[in-house]
Each structure stands twice: as C-alpha cells, then as structure tokens.
Design an enzyme around this catalytic site. Structure first.
Site, PDB file in Angstrom:
ATOM      1  N   HIS A 262     -15.145 -21.897  29.690  1.00  0.00           N
ATOM      2  CA  HIS A 262     -13.835 -22.524  29.864  1.00  0.00           C
ATOM      3  C   HIS A 262     -13.304 -22.419  31.304  1.00  0.00           C
ATOM      4  O   HIS A 262     -12.911 -23.409  31.905  1.00  0.00           O
ATOM      5  CB  HIS A 262     -12.813 -21.899  28.921  1.00  0.00           C
ATOM      6  CG  HIS A 262     -13.214 -21.920  27.490  1.00  0.00           C
ATOM      7  ND1 HIS A 262     -13.789 -23.024  26.899  1.00  0.00           N
ATOM      8  CD2 HIS A 262     -13.132 -20.990  26.508  1.00  0.00           C
ATOM      9  CE1 HIS A 262     -14.041 -22.755  25.624  1.00  0.00           C
ATOM     10  NE2 HIS A 262     -13.656 -21.530  25.367  1.00  0.00           N
TER      11      HIS A 262
ATOM     12  N   LYS B  23     -20.036 -23.867  21.051  1.00  0.00           N
ATOM     13  CA  LYS B  23     -20.289 -22.667  21.833  1.00  0.00           C
ATOM     14  C   LYS B  23     -20.537 -21.498  20.881  1.00  0.00           C
ATOM     15  O   LYS B  23     -20.090 -21.569  19.738  1.00  0.00           O
ATOM     16  CB  LYS B  23     -19.130 -22.394  22.779  1.00  0.00           C
ATOM     17  CG  LYS B  23     -17.946 -21.639  22.151  1.00  0.00           C
ATOM     18  CD  LYS B  23     -16.975 -21.165  23.199  1.00  0.00           C
ATOM     19  CE  LYS B  23     -16.216 -19.970  22.699  1.00  0.00           C
ATOM     20  NZ  LYS B  23     -15.168 -19.480  23.533  1.00  0.00           N
TER      21      LYS B  23
HETATM   22  P1  NAD Z   1     -18.359 -19.648   9.747  1.00  0.00           P
HETATM   23  O1  NAD Z   1     -19.169 -18.395   9.574  1.00  0.00           O
HETATM   24  O2  NAD Z   1     -16.948 -19.658   9.275  1.00  0.00           O
HETATM   25  O3  NAD Z   1     -19.115 -20.846   8.997  1.00  0.00           O
HETATM   26  C1  NAD Z   1     -20.505 -20.996   9.085  1.00  0.00           C
HETATM   27  C2  NAD Z   1     -20.908 -22.237   8.324  1.00  0.00           C
HETATM   28  O4  NAD Z   1     -22.337 -22.352   8.438  1.00  0.00           O
HETATM   29  C3  NAD Z   1     -20.606 -22.196   6.828  1.00  0.00           C
HETATM   30  O5  NAD Z   1     -20.182 -23.474   6.431  1.00  0.00           O
HETATM   31  C4  NAD Z   1     -21.951 -21.867   6.202  1.00  0.00           C
HETATM   32  O6  NAD Z   1     -22.113 -22.376   4.885  1.00  0.00           O
HETATM   33  C5  NAD Z   1     -22.883 -22.581   7.142  1.00  0.00           C
HETATM   34  N1  NAD Z   1     -24.239 -22.005   7.107  1.00  0.00           N
HETATM   35  C6  NAD Z   1     -24.617 -20.745   7.395  1.00  0.00           C
HETATM   36  N2  NAD Z   1     -25.943 -20.593   7.218  1.00  0.00           N
HETATM   37  C7  NAD Z   1     -26.419 -21.801   6.797  1.00  0.00           C
HETATM   38  C8  NAD Z   1     -27.706 -22.291   6.458  1.00  0.00           C
HETATM   39  N3  NAD Z   1     -28.785 -21.515   6.490  1.00  0.00           N
HETATM   40  N4  NAD Z   1     -27.815 -23.573   6.097  1.00  0.00           N
HETATM   41  C9  NAD Z   1     -26.728 -24.389   6.057  1.00  0.00           C
HETATM   42  N5  NAD Z   1     -25.485 -23.978   6.392  1.00  0.00           N
HETATM   43  C10 NAD Z   1     -25.339 -22.703   6.744  1.00  0.00           C
HETATM   44  O7  NAD Z   1     -18.482 -20.030  11.288  1.00  0.00           O
HETATM   45  P2  NAD Z   1     -17.411 -20.822  12.196  1.00  0.00           P
HETATM   46  O8  NAD Z   1     -16.394 -19.851  12.676  1.00  0.00           O
HETATM   47  O9  NAD Z   1     -16.952 -22.043  11.483  1.00  0.00           O
HETATM   48  O10 NAD Z   1     -18.290 -21.194  13.469  1.00  0.00           O
HETATM   49  C11 NAD Z   1     -19.242 -22.232  13.476  1.00  0.00           C
HETATM   50  C12 NAD Z   1     -19.769 -22.430  14.884  1.00  0.00           C
HETATM   51  O11 NAD Z   1     -18.690 -22.764  15.740  1.00  0.00           O
HETATM   52  C13 NAD Z   1     -20.396 -21.174  15.494  1.00  0.00           C
HETATM   53  O12 NAD Z   1     -21.419 -21.573  16.360  1.00  0.00           O
HETATM   54  C14 NAD Z   1     -19.254 -20.571  16.316  1.00  0.00           C
HETATM   55  O13 NAD Z   1     -19.731 -19.796  17.389  1.00  0.00           O
HETATM   56  C15 NAD Z   1     -18.593 -21.835  16.813  1.00  0.00           C
HETATM   57  N6  NAD Z   1     -17.177 -21.673  17.182  1.00  0.00           N
HETATM   58  C16 NAD Z   1     -16.260 -21.306  16.240  1.00  0.00           C
HETATM   59  C17 NAD Z   1     -14.936 -21.182  16.593  1.00  0.00           C
HETATM   60  C18 NAD Z   1     -13.880 -20.824  15.590  1.00  0.00           C
HETATM   61  O14 NAD Z   1     -12.703 -20.843  15.961  1.00  0.00           O
HETATM   62  N7  NAD Z   1     -14.226 -20.517  14.356  1.00  0.00           N
HETATM   63  C19 NAD Z   1     -14.538 -21.433  17.919  1.00  0.00           C
HETATM   64  C20 NAD Z   1     -15.501 -21.821  18.846  1.00  0.00           C
HETATM   65  C21 NAD Z   1     -16.819 -21.941  18.457  1.00  0.00           C
END
Ligand code: NAD
Length: 484
Positions: A240, A148
C-alpha cells in the site's frame, strides 16, 4: 450532481472463497451497490465457490445476512436486494481436488466476460489456476483477480508469478491493492496531471519533503496468526505505502493507459535507494490502560514482529534527488487516518516586516477519513494592525464539494471489480512491479532478521515510538499530527 453510471458488459464472476470474510464484508456488499446503481447488468451472474457444503438458497441467505451486516444504507432497498440475490449461485468446490469443477463449468456461460476472483489463501492460487485451465472453464479472454499477500519475499512472489503465468497471460492477471481503488488516489493523478498549477512545482526545487501516513486504531484483530509472521513491513509498506509513493513520485505517462502508468510506477520503485538501518524505526504496541499489548493479541510472548514502521527513503532520480519521502504506518495508533502530505519549501525571502514564522504550503491528500484534499496557503490575518500572516487550509472534502456523488462514492473493491470486467488494468499491480517492491523490501527485513532487531515499544493509542519522532526531528522536520 447526478452520477453517470456506465453499465459494464454482461459477465459471470466466480468468487473462490465466496463464503470467506473478505467476500462477505467487502466483495458482495460492493457488488450489490454496483447492481443497485445499474452498473452491473441484470443478466450477469455471481457464483460463490468455496469449501462449505451449501446449496444456492443457503448461500443467498448467507449473503443477505452479510449485506445487512456490512452494507450501507442501500441494504434497506429489499426489493433490489432480492433481485441481486437471484443473480447468485453457489458451488461447493475443492481447490485441491476434483469435487465441484464440472458443476462450476456447467454454470458458466459462453460469450460473456468471465472473471475469477481468488479470495482464498495464496497457497491455493496455483491449484485454482491449474484446474480452471484443465477443466476448460477459463478462456484466453478470462480474467483472474488475486488478493494480497502476493508473496512474502521476492522468491515467493516470483514463484507465484511463474505459477500463474503457466495458465494466464499477464493481461489476464489483476493483482488487487484496494488502496489504488480509492477515489482520492485516482484524484491524486487527476490533480497532478489535469491542472497546470501543481506539476511545475512537483520536484526537489519546490518540495521540501513528502510524508505518507497510514495509521490504524485497530490491532491485529482475528488475524494474529497471519500478522505475526508478516508484520507492518510486509503487510502495509511493501504494497500500500509503496503504491502511494509511486503515484506521488512517478513521471507523467504519455497517455493514461495501464501499461504506461505501470511502467512509470516501476521506474520509481527501481529508483528507490536501499534504506539505511538508522533511517528506519520499527515499533510494537505495548499495553495501555484499556488495550492489550501486541504480544498478548498474537499470543506470542516472545514476538519481535513490528506493528509499526517509520522510514526515510530517497527516490534517486532527477526530479526527487533532494526530497526525502517519510513513510509511517502502524496499528493501535491514536487515530485512524491515511494521508499523503506534500510539504513545499519555505519562501527564500521574507518581505513582510515582523513576520518571523515559517509559512509553508502543504498539499494534504486524505484517503480516510473524509476523503479529500486540502491545500495550506498563507494569507493575511483578518483585521487591522498590519500584515500578520497565518496559514489556512483551502479544504476540498469531496462530500462537501460533490454532494450526493461523493456520498454515493463507490468503495474501492467494487470499483476495482468493475475495472476487471472492463478489462482495465491501470489500478492493478503488474507482476514486475510486485517483484521490484519485494527486491527493495527484502534487504530491509533480512537486516532485521540478521541483527535480531527488537522493535521499540509504543503505547497503544499513541503516535508510535519516540524514535519515529526523532527520525524527523533530526532533519529539522516534524510529522503531521495523526487526527481522525
Ligand atoms: P477466510 O478464511 O475468511 O475465507 C477463506 C475462503 O476460502 C472460504 O470461503 C473457504 O471456504 C475457502 N477455501 C479454503 N480452502 C479451500 C479449498 N481447499 N477449496 C475451496 N475453497 C477453499 O479468508 P478471507 O479473510 O476471506 O481472505 C481471503 C483472501 O483475501 C486471503 O488471501 C487473504 O489474505 C486476502 N485478504 C483478506 C482480507 C480481509 O479483510 N479478510 C483483506 C485483504 C486480503
């Protein structure tokens, strides 16, 4: 009671965004638990793929640290942790360029299940899908898991669905909503459809109303930039709360199959009536003694984004025509709790003399804390002195009833990832469901935007704005207390 763990087939799982917050906090600690339980075959591989220039040993060190920080008691099993880390590889990859893709291809094995977890910003989903296809890394049996937010309105969700559909069939796409991976949510279906007791009463004749509450004590944390453009309606209600509502309200499917369950959920969303403006309360948390205001947290002194929503909805079908559904979710609330309460109607006739109280059966399904259910029933108050009635809970906290099995309970993420490997889409949202949910949500948000709606302030650490209480009081009902 001893858990029965059925190993899944051998797999290669690529986690795009493998160095990100979600991967380190949830996905990899969860996979370690599955490895330790014996469910993840020892030969399976997990490949982190992200932007950082790391080698495999650097990645393993990063994930060891993450598991030590975010894992449960199992992290003390260092021998197994070492074995698990040996199953990890890493590729520095550019989702938008060509760097790293041939190396990734060389790491993926033939003849095993291939799954690709898109744990990156949704703006990269299309780039990843396209390159997996162009480099012939994915095959027709490969699965992709997408996180999401799935769009921010109907148009963007449709565009995202169309982009993914260029490269993957719907049967290959797993849209994750981790609420559906919770033990209690699945138990809700077991309780409804596996017992003779509840289903005959599960309708407007017997159910007065249903309350769904998801209250968080945290504020926006480090996600202020994202959250301020989203708000509680997009971040929580559209996905949710809507999913929980669907599971409560849906008709029994003929079999417990992925499409049968999702067909029934879709019918519920399509039966939701548009919500009238006076049936919704938007709120935003204000500063309290020890907490900053929402506006300070998101560093936007003029923000009108809601951190709280309460609403009354109607599912317009034969079963639910007279039963309102009240939904409520907010940040910086007085306690962290998620629960669904099915509040049954009063008995029409009172046969016990002198008993003027209103006794109601309530089935409360707790998602957190202490996953479990309790059923409020009316009994005689113990002791002499006549028939005085009291309401008591028949409590089934899973940890009490199931002992070690419940303590061992798999976290939502790991359960869902194992379902991906098994090819079971039941607990994942189908594209048409997501679009239908946005089609219902969009007019609500557009109405707020058109009116420049200003959210009601509520004190951080409270139960939300007073208007949310009034939403219920006007109907002669009240919210259940928010207790941690
Ligand atoms: P984050 O910013 O911590 O991590 C992003 C990741 O993407 C990193 O590993 C980065 O290296 C990689 N990345 C970015 N640009 C890139 C590119 N051009 N090529 C390859 N890799 C690339 O983000 P996150 O919090 O881990 O969230 C990831 C996804 O999960 C998002 O869609 C977010 O909305 C979703 N999400 C996160 C959470 C949470 O608790 N963190 C909860 C629900 C949903």
């Amino acid at each position: 009671m001893v858990s029965r763990v059925i190993p899944v087939d051998d797999f290669d799982l690529v986690i795009f965004g493998g160095t990100g917050d979600l991967a380190r906090r949830k996905i990899l600690p969860g996979l370690f638990r599955r490895f330790r339980s014996g469910q993840m075959p020892a030969d399976s591989r997990i490949i982190g793929a992200a932007r950082s220039e790391l080698d495999t040993s650097g990645y393993r060190a990063m994930i060891r640290e993450a598991i030590v920080e975010f894992g449960g008691d199992e992290k003390s099993d260092t021998d197994t942790l070492d074995q698990f880390l040996n199953a990890l590889d890493y590729v520095a990859i550019d989702a938008k360029g060509e760097g790293g893709w041939s190396e990734l291809k060389s790491l993926i094995r033939d003849k095993v299940i291939k799954a690709f977890y898109f744990s990156v910003a949704p703006s990269l989903f299309g780039d990843l899908a396209e390159r997996l296809h162009a480099h012939e890394i994915a095959d027709t049996d490969s699965r992709i898991v997408v996180e999401k937010p799935f769009g921010r309105d109907l148009a963007s969700a449709q565009a995202l669905n169309a982009t993914l559909a260029e490269h993957f069939d719907e049967r290959q796409i797993y849209r994750i909503d981790h609420y559906l991976g919770k033990e209690t949510v699945q138990n809700l279906m077991a309780v409804r459809f596996g017992n003779v007791l509840f289903e005959p009463l599960w309708n407007s004749h017997y159910v007065d109303h249903i309350q769904i509450t998801v209250a968080e004590t945290v504020g926006v944390g480090g996600r202020g930039g994202y959250y301020d453009k989203s708000g509680a309606m997009r971040d929580m209600v559209q996905n949710h709360l809507m999913q929980l509502l669907c599971l409560i309200a849906m008709e029994p499917p003929s079999v417990f199959g992925a499409n049968e369950v999702r067909d029934e959920k879709l019918k519920v969303i399509r039966a939701l009536q548009p919500v009238e403006a006076h049936h919704i309360v938007r709120g935003q948390y204000d500063a309290s003694d020890d907490a900053a205001s929402y506006r300070a947290d998101v560093e936007n002194p003029r923000s009108f984004t809601e951190s709280f929503v309460a609403m009354k909805c109607h599912v317009s079908n034969w079963r639910w025509s007279d039963t309102p559904f009240y939904l409520r979710t907010g940040k910086k609330m007085k306690a962290r709790t998620s629960e669904i309460a099915v509040v049954f109607k009063d008995l029409g006739h009172k046969m016990f003399e002198g008993d003027s109280a209103r006794h109601r059966n309530i089935l409360a399904i707790r998602l957190q804390p202490n996953e479990g259910m309790d059923l409020q029933v009316t009994i005689k108050e113990p002791g002499p002195g006549g028939m005085r009635l009291i309401d008591v809970p028949l409590d089934m906290t899973f940890a009490d009833a199931l002992g070690d099995d419940a303590e061992d309970a798999t976290d939502a993420y790991e359960r869902l990832i194992m379902d991906v490997i098994r090819g079971n889409q039941t607990l994942f949202m189908r594209g048409d469901e997501v679009e239908a949910a946005w089609a219902w949500t969009d007019p609500i948000i557009e109405g707020w935007e058109a009116r420049n709606d200003v959210p009601k302030l509520y004190d951080a650490g409270s139960a939300g704005p007073d208007d949310a209480m009034m939403l219920m009081h006007r109907d002669g009902r009240r919210w259940r207390d928010i207790k941690g």
